[in-house]
Design an enzyme around this catalytic site. Structure first.
Site, PDB file in Angstrom:
ATOM      1  N   LYS A  76      40.601  22.115  32.518  1.00 14.02           N
ATOM      2  CA  LYS A  76      40.497  21.182  31.616  1.00 14.02           C
ATOM      3  C   LYS A  76      39.116  20.991  30.725  1.00 14.02           C
ATOM      4  O   LYS A  76      39.091  20.567  29.497  1.00 14.02           O
ATOM      5  CB  LYS A  76      40.475  19.792  32.503  1.00 14.02           C
ATOM      6  CG  LYS A  76      40.557  18.567  31.701  1.00 14.02           C
ATOM      7  CD  LYS A  76      40.829  17.416  32.745  1.00 14.02           C
ATOM      8  CE  LYS A  76      40.622  16.105  31.925  1.00 14.02           C
ATOM      9  NZ  LYS A  76      41.918  15.481  31.855  1.00 14.02           N
ATOM     10  N   GLU A  85      59.613  20.817  34.560  1.00 13.29           N
ATOM     11  CA  GLU A  85      59.020  22.097  34.115  1.00 13.29           C
ATOM     12  C   GLU A  85      59.852  23.322  34.373  1.00 13.29           C
ATOM     13  O   GLU A  85      59.622  24.308  33.632  1.00 13.29           O
ATOM     14  CB  GLU A  85      57.829  22.390  34.892  1.00 13.29           C
ATOM     15  CG  GLU A  85      56.444  21.470  34.448  1.00 13.29           C
ATOM     16  CD  GLU A  85      56.419  20.051  35.199  1.00 13.29           C
ATOM     17  OE1 GLU A  85      57.421  19.744  35.874  1.00 13.29           O
ATOM     18  OE2 GLU A  85      55.440  19.207  35.052  1.00 13.29           O
ATOM     19  N   MET A 126      80.237  31.700  44.956  1.00 13.29           N
ATOM     20  CA  MET A 126      80.085  32.776  45.472  1.00 13.29           C
ATOM     21  C   MET A 126      79.564  33.154  47.062  1.00 13.29           C
ATOM     22  O   MET A 126      79.889  34.005  47.575  1.00 13.29           O
ATOM     23  CB  MET A 126      78.704  33.552  44.560  1.00 13.29           C
ATOM     24  CG  MET A 126      78.547  35.122  44.858  1.00 13.29           C
ATOM     25  SD  MET A 126      79.696  36.036  44.610  1.00 13.29           S
ATOM     26  CE  MET A 126      79.207  36.450  42.898  1.00 13.29           C
ATOM     27  N   PHE A 145      41.997  16.978  42.779  1.00 18.42           N
ATOM     28  CA  PHE A 145      43.394  16.235  42.630  1.00 18.42           C
ATOM     29  C   PHE A 145      44.022  17.530  41.703  1.00 18.42           C
ATOM     30  O   PHE A 145      43.815  17.646  40.426  1.00 18.42           O
ATOM     31  CB  PHE A 145      43.293  14.831  42.007  1.00 18.42           C
ATOM     32  CG  PHE A 145      44.385  14.467  41.281  1.00 18.42           C
ATOM     33  CD1 PHE A 145      45.408  13.894  42.360  1.00 18.42           C
ATOM     34  CD2 PHE A 145      44.725  14.104  39.939  1.00 18.42           C
ATOM     35  CE1 PHE A 145      46.784  13.227  42.078  1.00 18.42           C
ATOM     36  CE2 PHE A 145      45.806  13.361  39.686  1.00 18.42           C
ATOM     37  CZ  PHE A 145      46.633  13.138  40.749  1.00 18.42           C
ATOM     38  N   GLN A 146      45.416  17.466  41.971  1.00 23.73           N
ATOM     39  CA  GLN A 146      46.242  18.364  41.300  1.00 23.73           C
ATOM     40  C   GLN A 146      45.711  19.795  41.176  1.00 23.73           C
ATOM     41  O   GLN A 146      45.955  20.560  40.102  1.00 23.73           O
ATOM     42  CB  GLN A 146      46.685  17.746  40.085  1.00 23.73           C
ATOM     43  CG  GLN A 146      47.577  16.613  40.393  1.00 23.73           C
ATOM     44  CD  GLN A 146      48.313  16.109  39.074  1.00 23.73           C
ATOM     45  OE1 GLN A 146      47.857  16.391  37.807  1.00 23.73           O
ATOM     46  NE2 GLN A 146      49.518  15.563  39.306  1.00 23.73           N
TER      47      GLN A 146
HETATM   48  C1  LIG Z   1      75.407  37.417  41.592  1.00 23.11           C
HETATM   49  C2  LIG Z   1      74.690  38.510  40.928  1.00 23.11           C
HETATM   50  C3  LIG Z   1      75.692  39.898  41.114  1.00 23.11           C
HETATM   51  C4  LIG Z   1      75.192  40.913  40.345  1.00 23.11           C
HETATM   52  N1  LIG Z   1      76.049  42.130  40.345  1.00 23.11           N
HETATM   53  C5  LIG Z   1      75.863  42.909  39.508  1.00 23.11           C
HETATM   54  C6  LIG Z   1      76.800  44.090  39.086  1.00 23.11           C
HETATM   55  O1  LIG Z   1      77.682  44.078  39.779  1.00 23.11           O
HETATM   56  N2  LIG Z   1      76.237  45.253  38.290  1.00 23.11           N
HETATM   57  C7  LIG Z   1      75.089  45.281  38.042  1.00 23.11           C
HETATM   58  O2  LIG Z   1      74.815  46.058  37.039  1.00 23.11           O
HETATM   59  N3  LIG Z   1      74.262  44.257  37.883  1.00 23.11           N
HETATM   60  C8  LIG Z   1      74.533  43.059  38.892  1.00 23.11           C
HETATM   61  N4  LIG Z   1      73.414  42.177  38.710  1.00 23.11           N
HETATM   62  C9  LIG Z   1      72.189  42.217  38.518  1.00 23.11           C
HETATM   63  C10 LIG Z   1      71.345  43.048  39.169  1.00 23.11           C
HETATM   64  O3  LIG Z   1      70.666  42.278  40.019  1.00 23.11           O
HETATM   65  C11 LIG Z   1      70.253  43.557  38.064  1.00 23.11           C
HETATM   66  O4  LIG Z   1      69.506  42.348  37.653  1.00 23.11           O
HETATM   67  C12 LIG Z   1      70.512  44.240  36.857  1.00 23.11           C
HETATM   68  O5  LIG Z   1      71.577  45.407  37.352  1.00 23.11           O
HETATM   69  C13 LIG Z   1      69.403  44.758  36.118  1.00 23.11           C
HETATM   70  O6  LIG Z   1      70.068  45.438  34.953  1.00 23.11           O
HETATM   71  P1  LIG Z   1      68.844  46.502  33.970  1.00 23.11           P
HETATM   72  O7  LIG Z   1      68.421  47.544  34.953  1.00 23.11           O
HETATM   73  O8  LIG Z   1      69.727  47.094  32.920  1.00 23.11           O
HETATM   74  O9  LIG Z   1      67.831  45.578  33.737  1.00 23.11           O
HETATM   75  P2  LIG Z   1      66.305  45.168  34.238  1.00 23.11           P
HETATM   76  O10 LIG Z   1      66.191  44.895  35.679  1.00 23.11           O
HETATM   77  O11 LIG Z   1      65.932  44.268  33.057  1.00 23.11           O
HETATM   78  O12 LIG Z   1      65.542  46.478  33.857  1.00 23.11           O
HETATM   79  C14 LIG Z   1      65.209  47.268  32.671  1.00 23.11           C
HETATM   80  C15 LIG Z   1      64.825  48.401  32.580  1.00 23.11           C
HETATM   81  O13 LIG Z   1      64.527  48.792  31.130  1.00 23.11           O
HETATM   82  C16 LIG Z   1      63.077  49.278  30.978  1.00 23.11           C
HETATM   83  N5  LIG Z   1      62.737  49.275  29.858  1.00 23.11           N
HETATM   84  C17 LIG Z   1      62.230  47.811  29.312  1.00 23.11           C
HETATM   85  N6  LIG Z   1      61.782  47.842  27.958  1.00 23.11           N
HETATM   86  C18 LIG Z   1      62.174  49.272  27.604  1.00 23.11           C
HETATM   87  C19 LIG Z   1      62.035  49.991  26.541  1.00 23.11           C
HETATM   88  N7  LIG Z   1      61.584  49.290  25.333  1.00 23.11           N
HETATM   89  N8  LIG Z   1      62.661  51.381  26.422  1.00 23.11           N
HETATM   90  C20 LIG Z   1      62.874  51.769  27.480  1.00 23.11           C
HETATM   91  N9  LIG Z   1      63.076  51.357  28.688  1.00 23.11           N
HETATM   92  C21 LIG Z   1      62.780  49.764  28.818  1.00 23.11           C
HETATM   93  C22 LIG Z   1      62.460  48.557  32.326  1.00 23.11           C
HETATM   94  O14 LIG Z   1      61.222  49.483  32.468  1.00 23.11           O
HETATM   95  C23 LIG Z   1      63.602  48.449  33.316  1.00 23.11           C
HETATM   96  O15 LIG Z   1      63.449  49.717  34.106  1.00 23.11           O
HETATM   97  C24 LIG Z   1      74.074  41.114  39.645  1.00 23.11           C
HETATM   98  C25 LIG Z   1      73.125  39.906  39.907  1.00 23.11           C
HETATM   99  C26 LIG Z   1      73.564  38.683  40.393  1.00 23.11           C
HETATM  100  C27 LIG Z   1      72.609  37.468  40.308  1.00 23.11           C
HETATM  101  C1  LIG Z   2      68.106  28.927  43.479  1.00 16.28           C
HETATM  102  C2  LIG Z   2      69.267  29.654  44.116  1.00 16.28           C
HETATM  103  N1  LIG Z   2      69.673  29.084  45.510  1.00 16.28           N
HETATM  104  C3  LIG Z   2      70.492  29.645  46.179  1.00 16.28           C
HETATM  105  C4  LIG Z   2      71.157  30.665  45.713  1.00 16.28           C
HETATM  106  C5  LIG Z   2      72.473  31.553  46.393  1.00 16.28           C
HETATM  107  N2  LIG Z   2      73.581  31.510  45.866  1.00 16.28           N
HETATM  108  C6  LIG Z   2      73.982  32.347  44.927  1.00 16.28           C
HETATM  109  S1  LIG Z   2      75.442  32.197  43.996  1.00 16.28           S
HETATM  110  C7  LIG Z   2      75.478  30.652  44.753  1.00 16.28           C
HETATM  111  C8  LIG Z   2      76.653  29.667  44.376  1.00 16.28           C
HETATM  112  C9  LIG Z   2      76.817  29.288  43.212  1.00 16.28           C
HETATM  113  O1  LIG Z   2      77.590  28.016  42.941  1.00 16.28           O
HETATM  114  P1  LIG Z   2      78.048  27.736  41.571  1.00 16.28           P
HETATM  115  O2  LIG Z   2      76.835  27.438  40.621  1.00 16.28           O
HETATM  116  O3  LIG Z   2      79.218  26.541  41.543  1.00 16.28           O
HETATM  117  O4  LIG Z   2      78.856  28.888  40.881  1.00 16.28           O
HETATM  118  P2  LIG Z   2      80.239  29.436  41.447  1.00 16.28           P
HETATM  119  O5  LIG Z   2      79.674  30.865  42.121  1.00 16.28           O
HETATM  120  O6  LIG Z   2      80.844  28.595  42.227  1.00 16.28           O
HETATM  121  O7  LIG Z   2      80.817  30.104  40.199  1.00 16.28           O
HETATM  122  C10 LIG Z   2      74.501  30.511  45.572  1.00 16.28           C
HETATM  123  C11 LIG Z   2      74.025  29.141  46.488  1.00 16.28           C
HETATM  124  C12 LIG Z   2      70.733  31.231  44.319  1.00 16.28           C
HETATM  125  N3  LIG Z   2      71.351  32.361  43.895  1.00 16.28           N
HETATM  126  N4  LIG Z   2      69.688  30.582  43.850  1.00 16.28           N
END
Ligand SMILES: Cc1cc2nc3c(=O)[nH]c(=O)nc-3n(C[C@H](O)[C@H](O)[C@H](O)COP(=O)(O)OP(=O)(O)OC[C@H]3O[C@@H](n4cnc5c(N)ncnc54)[C@H](O)[C@@H]3O)c2cc1C
Ligand SMILES: Cc1ncc(C[n+]2csc(CCOP(=O)(O)OP(=O)(O)O)c2C)c(N)n1
Ligand SMILES: [Mg+2]
Lengths: 575, 173
Positions: A178, A66, A487, A128-129
């Protein structure tokens, strides 16, 4: 070649105002909402619904878990710009979609999730479930409903689609017991939505627009921060007109990539933890920051006390609760980004003069571009991303999982078009990248879909290769294989004295053989010379492929803002 | 700072759950919540007394409440002219010889004796928070065996048609 979507084979639209079962109402309502594909999994509590799917020929894709179904629905929603639909059974079926629902909630993706539930007379008896799915998903849905009377179902479904897709998009769940699915009632879908408690503000206040326009005239160092809200608003054209007409430098959040062309001279790159030097320094030095559809996530701002210290902040967002939540805002604009930009473009203001500022930005770009070292014949992940960009001409839909490869894709694939970028930002959900590519392929059957995945994350939802095999879906899986939770390994290297606790794989499966088990063509590549040729061949190949790319294992993502630091304290800005 | 916020909500099952869940996960500090029916059977009315650090915190409470589909209207009525009441039941240790004294204490508060036991009496008092607290303080020396307070429910005074006539709740909207 792509999946059949647009037309549901044998879809049978029944007349309104007749007696039918709840399950039949559901499928009839989905057809009326223009749903062209459902991602799901059957079970005891939703057998009536599946019987109706069988009888109507409604297009349904059977995931193998799922979680795969719900991430596929998310990928579909991100690319199609309309709700993805996911149907699962009660209890474990429902709890298996919780991660995807939370992911969609934090990234504002429209979903309609229909969970089966035990019969109404069994609810609350630990049947169940049985799981309290309404309770479990209350904090991670935009709204949720439990159907208690069959006649309520059409209204609920209509409201669910309306709530999911309008305002700030998000996941809506309907819990369908259901007995309600099996009961008969009168079907009437021809009713209007009446939700007095849900009235998103779409048209911004004119005065606020004027204030913003005047602030641009007065600014010396403005910068626009483009976020995912622009993509939700389908406002890329309006944004392009605004930025180019006003000559405003623009930087993007991770999720806003593609809203403004990545190769444009006014584009400064991504901001935040792994953003570009120029993007981050632009925020740090700006005297006017115009955030459009971005929510000032902590990955974007770094330490709030250092964030944009000199800037007047203007914030356009459809969700009033985002304005002022993290960053003090001087010019709040509540409304849809498209409407706001349209009004800004119509406003006849005096253009500002940003010559000095642009000179400064150009100097930074020249001095501190993104960098990596090419050494020996090892395959650098950054180079791999550049190759993918070159070979797809920037026209592919790219999905990623979470980790280093995700950041490299964001940095090195220049997103020139909207709705081509599917990644889990707010929740950072490993296991998202591959199934979301499947959903993306359904939303864009004629486009090339490339899933850039980590070797760890891929293993969380790899079972969905069955879908590729079954439907011959031409998704291109590119494994950025560093034999590590890269990472995590990077953080342990930098902040835990290289104590690599449980982050390096001592052994890995043979990914090519894995692919072959699903009749997917696989390649293993470990050097840059071979890479380009194989990539070309794989992209041209008609069906699904998997490339096991053995990249440099020790590579780190830079630049980086360490936790608790500000934009001016980036590390790794130069070789 | 303490603020009194009123909201009208759909009288659906689970609404209370949505709202308390929202307060808990957003770390909003709540002194009291009351809920009850209104003149319209499909609408309930809630009164919250919240404890926030600053204006930004208050804005968040109101905006996040407003985002709930089942929340119809929200308003901070702290600075309006309002009627705010709560009811308290106070069981006080009362040997027979003290009962008269306790009744005399209760009288200026218009508190009534609603139950008398062998060693205690139970008083019911309604009023604003200060009044209820003042009575409790006076009764403390006798020994309070049990105390149940409903929390504040509030209403705007007088002339205006509805408490929600001006739904504006911040500079933003
Ligand atoms: C490993 C990792 C590293 C990351 N590193 C970075 C990084 O270096 N830099 C970075 O930027 N992010 C990074 N992120 C992502 C970060 O966590 C956020 O998800 C991201 O920055 C959010 O971007 P956003 O605000 O544009 O989008 P969203 O979080 O999707 O927010 C969207 C916004 O737009 C608004 N909105 C929606 N529809 C409309 C509309 N029609 N008109 C006007 N407003 C609207 C919403 O209300 C909301 O406030 C990382 C994520 C991971 C997993
Ligand atoms: C479901 C989940 N568990 C743990 C993490 C923490 N986490 C962030 S990046 C990462 C490593 C991911 O490894 P891989 O998919 O090989 O990507 P790489 O960083 O090596 O490019 C982990 C464990 C997460 N983001 N999501
Ligand atoms: Mg890895």
């Amino acid at each position: 070649m792509g999946p059949k979507t647009k037309e549901m084979q044998g879809r049978e639209l029944k007349d309104e105002n007749q007696e039918m079962t709840g399950a039949s109402m559901l499928i009839q309502a989905l057809a009326r909402e223009d749903v062209d594909v459902i991602f799901g999994y059957p079970g005891g509590a939703n057998l009536s619904t599946y019987d109706e799917i069988y009888r109507t020929g409604m297009h349904h894709v059977l995931a193998r878990h799922e979680q795969g179904a719900v991430h596929a629905a998310e990928g579909y929603a991100r690319v199609a710009g309309k709700p993805g639909v996911c149907i699962v059974t009660s209890g474990p079926g429902a709890t298996n979609v919780v991660t995807g629902i939370a992911d969609a909630m934090i990234d504002s993706l429209p979903l309609v999730v229909i969970t089966g539930q035990v019969a109404t007379n069994a609810i609350g008896t630990d049947a169940f479930q049985e799981a309290d799915v309404i309770g479990v998903t209350m904090p991670i849905t935009k709204h949720n409903f439990q159907a208690r009377e069959v006649e309520d179902l059409p209204r609920m479904i209509k409201e669910a689609f309306h709530i999911a897709a309008t305002g700030r998009p998000g996941p809506v769940l309907i819990d369908l017991p259901k007995d309600i699915a099996a009961a008969s009632g009168f079907f009437n879908y021809n009713q209007s939505v009446d939700l007095p408690g849900y009235q998103p503000t779409v048209i911004p206040n004119k005065l606020q627009i004027k204030k913003l326009a005047d602030a641009v005239t007065e600014a010396k160092k403005p910068v626009v921060l483009t976020g995912a809200g622009i993509l939700h608003a389908h406002a890329s054209e309006e944004l392009f007109e605004y930025i180019t007409k006003q000559q405003l430098p623009a930087a993007s959040t991770l999720l806003g990539l593609g809203a403004f062309p990545g190769n444009h001279e006014l584009f400064l790159g991504m901001v935040g933890m792994h953003g570009t030097y120029t993007g981050n320094m632009a925020l740090h030095e700006a005297d006017l920051l115009i955030s459009i559809g971005a929510r000032f996530d902590d990955r974007v701002t770094g330490a709030l006390k250092h964030f944009a210290p000199n800037a007047k902040v203007a914030h356009i967002d459809i969700d009033p609760a985002e304005i002022g939540k993290n960053v003090e805002t001087h010019i709040p604009v509540v409304g849809d980004a498209k409407e706001a930009l349209r009004m800004l473009n119509e406003y006849d203001g005096t253009p500002g003069d940003f010559t000095e500022w642009k000179k400064q930005l150009a100097e930074w770009q020249e001095e501190y571009p993104l960098w990596y070292r090419e050494e020996g014949d090892s395959l650098k992940p950054q180079r791999l991303m550049e190759m993918i960009y070159e070979e797809t001409k920037g026209e592919a839909v790219v999905t990623t999982d979470v980790g280093q490869h995700q950041m490299w894709a964001a940095q090195y694939y220049k997103f020139d078009n909207p709705d081509c970028w599917v990644t889990s930002g707010g929740l950072g959900t490993m296991g998202f990248g591959f199934p979301s590519a499947i959903g993306a392929q359904f939303a864009a059957p004629d486009r090339q879909v490339v899933a850039v995945l980590g070797d760890a994350g891929f293993q969380m939802t790899a079972q969905e290769m069955s879908i590729l095999q079954e439907l011959n879906l031409p998704v291109k899986i590119i494994l950025v294989n560093n034999a590590a939770l890269g990472m995590v390994r990077q953080w342990q290297e930098l902040f835990y004295d290289q104590r690599y606790s449980n982050s390096i794989f001592p052994i890995q499966p043979d990914f090519v053989k894995m692919a072959e088990a699903y009749n997917i063509k696989g390649w293993k590549i470990d050097n840059p010379e071979e890479m380009q040729a194989v990539l070309r061949e794989a992209l041209d190949y008609e069906g699904p492929v998997l490339l096991d790319c053995r990249v440099e294992k020790e590579e780190n993502v830079y630049p980086m803002i360490a936790p608790g630091k500000g934009h001016h304290e980036m590390e790794g800005i130069k070789p | 700072m303490k603020r009194t916020i009123i909201a009208t909500v759909n009288n659906n099952s689970g609404v209370m759950n949505r709202i308390t869940g929202l307060f808990a996960r957003r770390q909003f500090n709540i002194d009291s919540i009351t809920v009850g029916m209104t003149e319209n059977p499909s609408v309930s009315r809630m009164t919250f007394v919240v404890n926030v650090d600053n204006q930004r915190g208050l804005d968040q409470v109101i905006k996040q409440l407003n985002k709930q589909v089942d929340v119809l209207k929200v308003r901070d009525i702290t600075d309006d002219s309002i009627v705010a009441r709560e009811l308290a039941l106070i069981k006080v240790v009362a040997a027979p010889q003290h009962r008269g004294e306790i009744s005399a204490l209760a009288e200026p508060f218009r508190a009534s004796v609603v139950d008398v036991g062998r060693e205690s009496v139970t008083l019911q008092v309604t009023g604003d928070q200060q009044k209820v607290e003042a009575l409790i303080d006076l009764l403390k020396p006798y020994g309070i065996k049990e105390l149940a307070r409903t929390g504040i429910t509030a209403f705007k005074r007088g002339a205006t048609k509805s408490d929600f006539e001006t739904p504006k709740y911040s500079i933003i909207n």
